[in-house]
Design a protein around this motif. Structure first.
Motif, mmCIF file in Angstrom:
data_model
loop_
_atom_site.group_PDB
_atom_site.id
_atom_site.type_symbol
_atom_site.label_atom_id
_atom_site.label_comp_id
_atom_site.label_asym_id
_atom_site.label_seq_id
_atom_site.Cartn_x
_atom_site.Cartn_y
_atom_site.Cartn_z
ATOM 1 N N GLY A 15 0.793 -1.228 0.000
ATOM 2 C CA GLY A 15 0.000 0.000 0.000
ATOM 3 C C GLY A 15 0.821 1.272 0.000
ATOM 4 O O GLY A 15 0.294 2.360 0.277
ATOM 5 N N LYS A 16 2.105 1.207 -0.337
ATOM 6 C CA LYS A 16 2.990 2.390 -0.277
ATOM 7 C C LYS A 16 2.501 3.521 -1.186
ATOM 8 O O LYS A 16 2.347 4.662 -0.746
ATOM 9 C CB LYS A 16 4.434 2.001 -0.682
ATOM 10 C CG LYS A 16 5.057 0.939 0.193
ATOM 11 C CD LYS A 16 6.431 0.542 -0.276
ATOM 12 C CE LYS A 16 6.464 -0.181 -1.597
ATOM 13 N NZ LYS A 16 5.737 -1.472 -1.641
ATOM 14 N N THR A 17 2.280 3.174 -2.460
ATOM 15 C CA THR A 17 1.919 4.217 -3.424
ATOM 16 C C THR A 17 0.553 4.824 -3.077
ATOM 17 O O THR A 17 0.367 6.045 -3.144
ATOM 18 C CB THR A 17 1.930 3.614 -4.847
ATOM 19 O OG1 THR A 17 3.270 3.171 -5.106
ATOM 20 C CG2 THR A 17 1.520 4.623 -5.892
ATOM 21 N N THR A 18 -0.366 3.974 -2.651
ATOM 22 C CA THR A 18 -1.696 4.472 -2.276
ATOM 23 C C THR A 18 -1.572 5.407 -1.070
ATOM 24 O O THR A 18 -2.226 6.457 -1.011
ATOM 25 C CB THR A 18 -2.626 3.291 -1.923
ATOM 26 O OG1 THR A 18 -2.540 2.322 -2.961
ATOM 27 C CG2 THR A 18 -4.053 3.734 -1.761
ATOM 28 N N TYR A 19 -0.725 5.044 -0.120
ATOM 29 C CA TYR A 19 -0.519 5.879 1.073
ATOM 30 C C TYR A 19 0.111 7.220 0.696
ATOM 31 O O TYR A 19 -0.310 8.275 1.200
ATOM 32 C CB TYR A 19 0.360 5.103 2.055
ATOM 33 C CG TYR A 19 0.938 5.920 3.184
ATOM 34 C CD1 TYR A 19 0.111 6.514 4.136
ATOM 35 C CD2 TYR A 19 2.316 6.108 3.307
ATOM 36 C CE1 TYR A 19 0.647 7.264 5.178
ATOM 37 C CE2 TYR A 19 2.853 6.844 4.342
ATOM 38 C CZ TYR A 19 2.017 7.428 5.278
ATOM 39 O OH TYR A 19 2.543 8.176 6.294
ATOM 40 N N ILE A 208 -5.877 -1.935 7.390
ATOM 41 C CA ILE A 208 -6.502 -2.466 8.613
ATOM 42 C C ILE A 208 -8.008 -2.638 8.407
ATOM 43 O O ILE A 208 -8.654 -3.445 9.070
ATOM 44 C CB ILE A 208 -6.162 -1.555 9.825
ATOM 45 C CG1 ILE A 208 -6.336 -2.283 11.143
ATOM 46 C CG2 ILE A 208 -6.945 -0.263 9.817
ATOM 47 C CD1 ILE A 208 -5.229 -3.200 11.502
ATOM 48 N N ASP A 209 -8.573 -1.901 7.434
ATOM 49 C CA ASP A 209 -10.007 -2.026 7.136
ATOM 50 C C ASP A 209 -10.345 -3.411 6.583
ATOM 51 O O ASP A 209 -11.504 -3.813 6.606
ATOM 52 C CB ASP A 209 -10.450 -0.936 6.135
ATOM 53 C CG ASP A 209 -9.571 -0.893 4.893
ATOM 54 O OD1 ASP A 209 -8.346 -0.791 5.054
ATOM 55 O OD2 ASP A 209 -10.112 -0.974 3.782
ATOM 56 N N LEU A 210 -9.346 -4.131 6.096
ATOM 57 C CA LEU A 210 -9.622 -5.471 5.540
ATOM 58 C C LEU A 210 -9.511 -6.570 6.588
ATOM 59 O O LEU A 210 -9.908 -7.700 6.342
ATOM 60 C CB LEU A 210 -8.631 -5.780 4.398
ATOM 61 C CG LEU A 210 -8.700 -4.885 3.167
ATOM 62 C CD1 LEU A 210 -7.698 -5.361 2.119
ATOM 63 C CD2 LEU A 210 -10.107 -4.887 2.575
ATOM 64 N N ALA A 269 -5.720 2.697 7.711
ATOM 65 C CA ALA A 269 -6.714 2.468 6.652
ATOM 66 C C ALA A 269 -6.672 3.762 5.852
ATOM 67 O O ALA A 269 -7.092 4.810 6.338
ATOM 68 C CB ALA A 269 -8.104 2.240 7.232
ATOM 69 N N VAL A 270 -6.140 3.687 4.661
ATOM 70 C CA VAL A 270 -5.736 4.914 3.973
ATOM 71 C C VAL A 270 -6.917 5.829 3.641
ATOM 72 O O VAL A 270 -6.763 7.049 3.547
ATOM 73 C CB VAL A 270 -4.889 4.547 2.728
ATOM 74 C CG1 VAL A 270 -5.739 4.219 1.538
ATOM 75 C CG2 VAL A 270 -3.882 5.616 2.406
ATOM 76 N N GLU A 271 -8.107 5.265 3.501
ATOM 77 C CA GLU A 271 -9.252 6.115 3.162
ATOM 78 C C GLU A 271 -9.914 6.732 4.388
ATOM 79 O O GLU A 271 -10.873 7.486 4.258
ATOM 80 C CB GLU A 271 -10.281 5.302 2.372
ATOM 81 C CG GLU A 271 -9.765 4.933 1.008
ATOM 82 C CD GLU A 271 -10.797 4.212 0.177
ATOM 83 O OE1 GLU A 271 -11.989 4.281 0.511
ATOM 84 O OE2 GLU A 271 -10.403 3.577 -0.801
HETATM 85 N N1 LIG Z 1 -8.654 -1.854 1.561
HETATM 86 C C1 LIG Z 1 -7.510 -1.187 1.418
HETATM 87 N N2 LIG Z 1 -6.773 -1.357 0.292
HETATM 88 C C2 LIG Z 1 -5.619 -0.671 0.160
HETATM 89 C C3 LIG Z 1 -5.156 0.224 1.173
HETATM 90 N N3 LIG Z 1 -3.978 0.730 0.772
HETATM 91 C C4 LIG Z 1 -3.717 0.191 -0.442
HETATM 92 N N4 LIG Z 1 -4.690 -0.649 -0.820
HETATM 93 C C5 LIG Z 1 -4.759 -1.444 -2.068
HETATM 94 O O1 LIG Z 1 -3.635 -2.317 -2.126
HETATM 95 C C6 LIG Z 1 -3.199 -2.499 -3.479
HETATM 96 C C7 LIG Z 1 -1.707 -2.249 -3.595
HETATM 97 O O2 LIG Z 1 -1.486 -0.884 -3.308
HETATM 98 P P1 LIG Z 1 -0.186 -0.092 -3.802
HETATM 99 O O3 LIG Z 1 -0.295 1.264 -3.211
HETATM 100 O O4 LIG Z 1 -0.011 -0.180 -5.265
HETATM 101 O O5 LIG Z 1 0.968 -0.929 -3.112
HETATM 102 P P2 LIG Z 1 2.543 -0.696 -3.217
HETATM 103 O O6 LIG Z 1 3.101 -1.038 -1.889
HETATM 104 O O7 LIG Z 1 2.849 0.650 -3.762
HETATM 105 O O8 LIG Z 1 2.944 -1.816 -4.281
HETATM 106 P P3 LIG Z 1 4.336 -1.941 -5.091
HETATM 107 O O9 LIG Z 1 4.711 -0.581 -5.580
HETATM 108 O O10 LIG Z 1 4.009 -2.896 -6.181
HETATM 109 O O11 LIG Z 1 5.331 -2.502 -4.127
HETATM 110 C C8 LIG Z 1 -4.053 -1.557 -4.320
HETATM 111 O O12 LIG Z 1 -5.083 -2.309 -4.906
HETATM 112 C C9 LIG Z 1 -4.628 -0.573 -3.303
HETATM 113 O O13 LIG Z 1 -5.885 -0.056 -3.690
HETATM 114 C C10 LIG Z 1 -5.973 0.377 2.366
HETATM 115 O O14 LIG Z 1 -5.661 1.111 3.322
HETATM 116 N N5 LIG Z 1 -7.132 -0.350 2.421
#
Ligand SMILES: Nc1nc2c(ncn2[C@@H]2O[C@H](COP(=O)(O)OP(=O)(O)OP(=O)(O)O)[C@@H](O)[C@H]2O)c(=O)[nH]1
Ligand SMILES: [Mg+2]
Length: 394
Positions: A15-19, A208-210, A269-271
Motif C-alpha cells: 500500500g505504499k503508493t496508495t498511502y 486495517i479495514d480489511l 486504513a488509507v481512506e
Molecule cells: N482496503 C484497502 N486497500 C488498500 C489500502 N492501501 C492500499 N490498498 C490497495 O492495495 C493495493 C496495492 O497498493 P499499492 O499502493 O499499489 O501498493 P505498493 O506497496 O505501492 O505496491 P508496489 O509498488 O508494487 O510494491 C491496491 O489495490 C490498493 O488499492 C488500504 O488502506 N485499504
C-alpha cells in the motif's frame, strides 16, 4: 531548520503508493506543503502529482534492455545507478524546494468559498525550507531495505549533505497477522529493516479495514501492535502443520524480537481520515516536527472548517478541503492503547455498525452543507437586491 520527510518502504502491494497519494490529499486538506518523490523505477508514471521521479533518470525497462537483466536484478541496478548519481537527486530536490520557497503553493478552493472570502483571488502561500515535507515512495523489493546498501546510502547522503530529517515508514499488510507464522515473519522483517536503515522508524499494519473481513483474530489487536508476550503464539505455531517442525526456530525468533524490544506497530486504513491523522501525528512526533501553525496561514484558510459529505471517499477522487482539519491543532496523538481499542472496534469487532454510524453522520453533514449553501444563496440574493435598490435611489 532542515526539511523533514518520510521514506515509505514495505513489501510489494503493501500500500505504499496508495498511502503516498493519500498523504498528498491529506496534507493538501491540512494546507501543509508536501513534495512527492517517486523512487520506484518500475513506475514510470506514478498516479500522484510528483515533483520528481527516478524515471527521469532511469527506468526498470532501460536497465533490463541495456544490460539484459531480469526485473529483480534491474531493480537493484536502478537503485545503484541512482546512488552513483545522487547529486542529480539532490539538485532536483533543491529545485523543487526552492520553487515552493520562491513561488509558493496554491491550495484549491471550492468556487463559492473563494467568491465569498477573497473575491475570487487565490492566494499563493510561500513556504520556509523547514516547513517543506518530502515523501519518498520506494519499490516493494524487500532486500532494498533489509540488506542491499544503496537505499540506505542514498538516505544518508540526503541527511548529511542536505540536512534532511527523515523517518522510515514501513507498511506491512495487516492481514498477515491473522496467521501466527506470517506474523512472526512480519516481526522479523520489521526488526531487520529497523537495524539496517537506522532511521526513526514507524512500522505500520496497512489495510486495517480489511482485517475484520479476512478472518478471525486469535488475540486482541493491541497484542499484535504492542508485540506483547510472544510466547502466546507458540501453541498456535505448534498447531499449524506447516510450522510445527520449526517450533524451536520460531521460539528463538520470538525471543530475539522480544530481546531487542524495538518492534511495535501503528495501523492504517488509507481512506479513513482519522487513521491518516493519527499516523501523521505519530510520524511528526518521531521527527520532532512541528507543522506550520494555523496562525501563520493566509487569512482565507482561517474560515470555519467545513466537513464534506464525501470526505471518506477514495483518495483518488476525494475533494480537497478548503479549510484546515479541526484536529490540525491537536499536538498529541490519541494514547496508543485507546487508539488501538477504537481501531479494533471499528475494523475488527463491529465494522458493520461503524459503517452505518458513519453513513448516518455523512448524511447529516450533507444536509448541513446543503442548508449552508441555501443560506449563502439567500444572502447573495439579498445583497444583490440591496445593490439594485442603491443604484435606483442614486
Ligand atoms: N482496503 C484497502 N486497500 C488498500 C489500502 N492501501 C492500499 N490498498 C490497495 O492495495 C493495493 C496495492 O497498493 P499499492 O499502493 O499499489 O501498493 P505498493 O506497496 O505501492 O505496491 P508496489 O509498488 O508494487 O510494491 C491496491 O489495490 C490498493 O488499492 C488500504 O488502506 N485499504
Ligand atoms: Mg508502489
Amino acid at each position: 531548520m532542515p526539511p523533514v520527510g518520510q521514506v515509505v518502504i514495505g513489501p510489494p502491494g503493501s500500500g505504499k503508493t496508495t498511502y503516498v497519494w493519500g498523504l498528498y490529499q491529506f496534507f493538501t486538506a491540512l494546507r501543509r506543503p508536501i513534495l512527492l518523490v517517486n523512487l520506484d523505477p518500475a513506475s514510470a508514471s506514478p498516479p500522484y502529482p510528483h515533483s520528481l521521479s527516478i524515471a527521469s533518470l532511469i527506468t526498470l525497462n532501460d536497465a533490463m534492455d541495456a544490460h539484459g537483466l531480469g526485473p529483480n536484478g534491474a531493480m537493484l541496478y536502478c537503485l545503484e545507478y541512482l546512488e552513483a548519481n545522487v547529486e542529480w537527486l539532490e539538485e532536483e530536490l533543491e529545485k523543487a524546494m526552492r520553487k515552493l520557497e520562491e513561488e509558493g503553493d496554491v491550495f484549491e478552493e471550492e468556487e463559492e468559498e473563494v467568491d465569498e472570502v477573497d473575491g475570487g483571488k487565490r492566494e499563493r502561500r510561500k513556504w520556509q525550507r523547514d516547513e517543506v515535507y518530502v515523501v519518498f515512495d520506494t519499490p516493494g523489493q524487500v532486500e532494498l531495505s533489509t540488506n542491499h546498501g544503496s537505499l540506505k546510502r542514498i538516505i544518508e547522503a540526503l541527511q548529511k549533505r542536505m540536512g534532511f530529517r527523515l523517518a522510515a515508514v514501513h507498511l506491512m499488510d495487516s492481514t498477515h497477522i491473522l496467521d501466527a507464522s506470517k506474523y512472526v515473519s512480519v516481526l522479523l522483517l520489521a526488526l531487520r529493516t529497523m537495524l539496517q536503515l537506522e532511521l526513526p522508524h514507524i512500522n505500520v499494519l496497512s489495510k486495517i479495514d480489511l482485517l475484520g473481513q479476512t478472518g478471525d483474530l486469535p488475540f486482541n489487536l493491541d497484542y499484535y501492535t504492542e508485540v506483547q508476550d510472544l510466547s502466546y503464539l507458540l501453541p498456535l505455531l505448534e498447531r499449524d502443520q506447516r510450522t510445527k517442525r520449526f517450533s524451536e526456530l520460531n521460539r528463538v525468533v520470538c525471543e530475539i524480537v522480544e530481546e531487542f524490544g524495538l518492534v511495535g506497530f501503528e495501523t492504517l486504513a488509507v481512506e479513513d481520515k482519522e487513521s491518516m491523522l493519527r499516523l501523521v501525528q505519530v510520524i511528526d512526533q518521531a521527527l520532532g516536527y512541528v507543522p506550520p501553525s494555523l496562525s501563520s496561514l493566509p487569512s482565507s484558510t482561517t474560515s470555519a472548517p467545513h466537513s464534506h459529505p464525501h470526505s471518506h471517499s477514495d483518495p483518488h477522487t476525494a475533494h480537497h478541503h478548503s479549510a484546515p482539519h479541526p484536529a490540525f491543532s491537536q499536538s498529541q496523538p490519541l494514547s496508543s492503547a485507546l487508539h488501538t481499542s477504537t481501531i479494533q472496534e471499528k475494523w475488527v469487532d463491529y465494522p458493520k455498525e461503524y459503517e452505518k454510524f458513519e453513513r448516518d453522520q455523512w448524511e447529516k453533514e450533507g444536509e448541513w452543507a446543503a442548508d449552508r449553501a441555501n443560506e449563502r444563496e439567500k444572502r447573495k440574493a439579498v445583497r444583490e437586491a440591496q445593490k439594485e435598490r442603491g443604484v435606483m435611489e442614486t
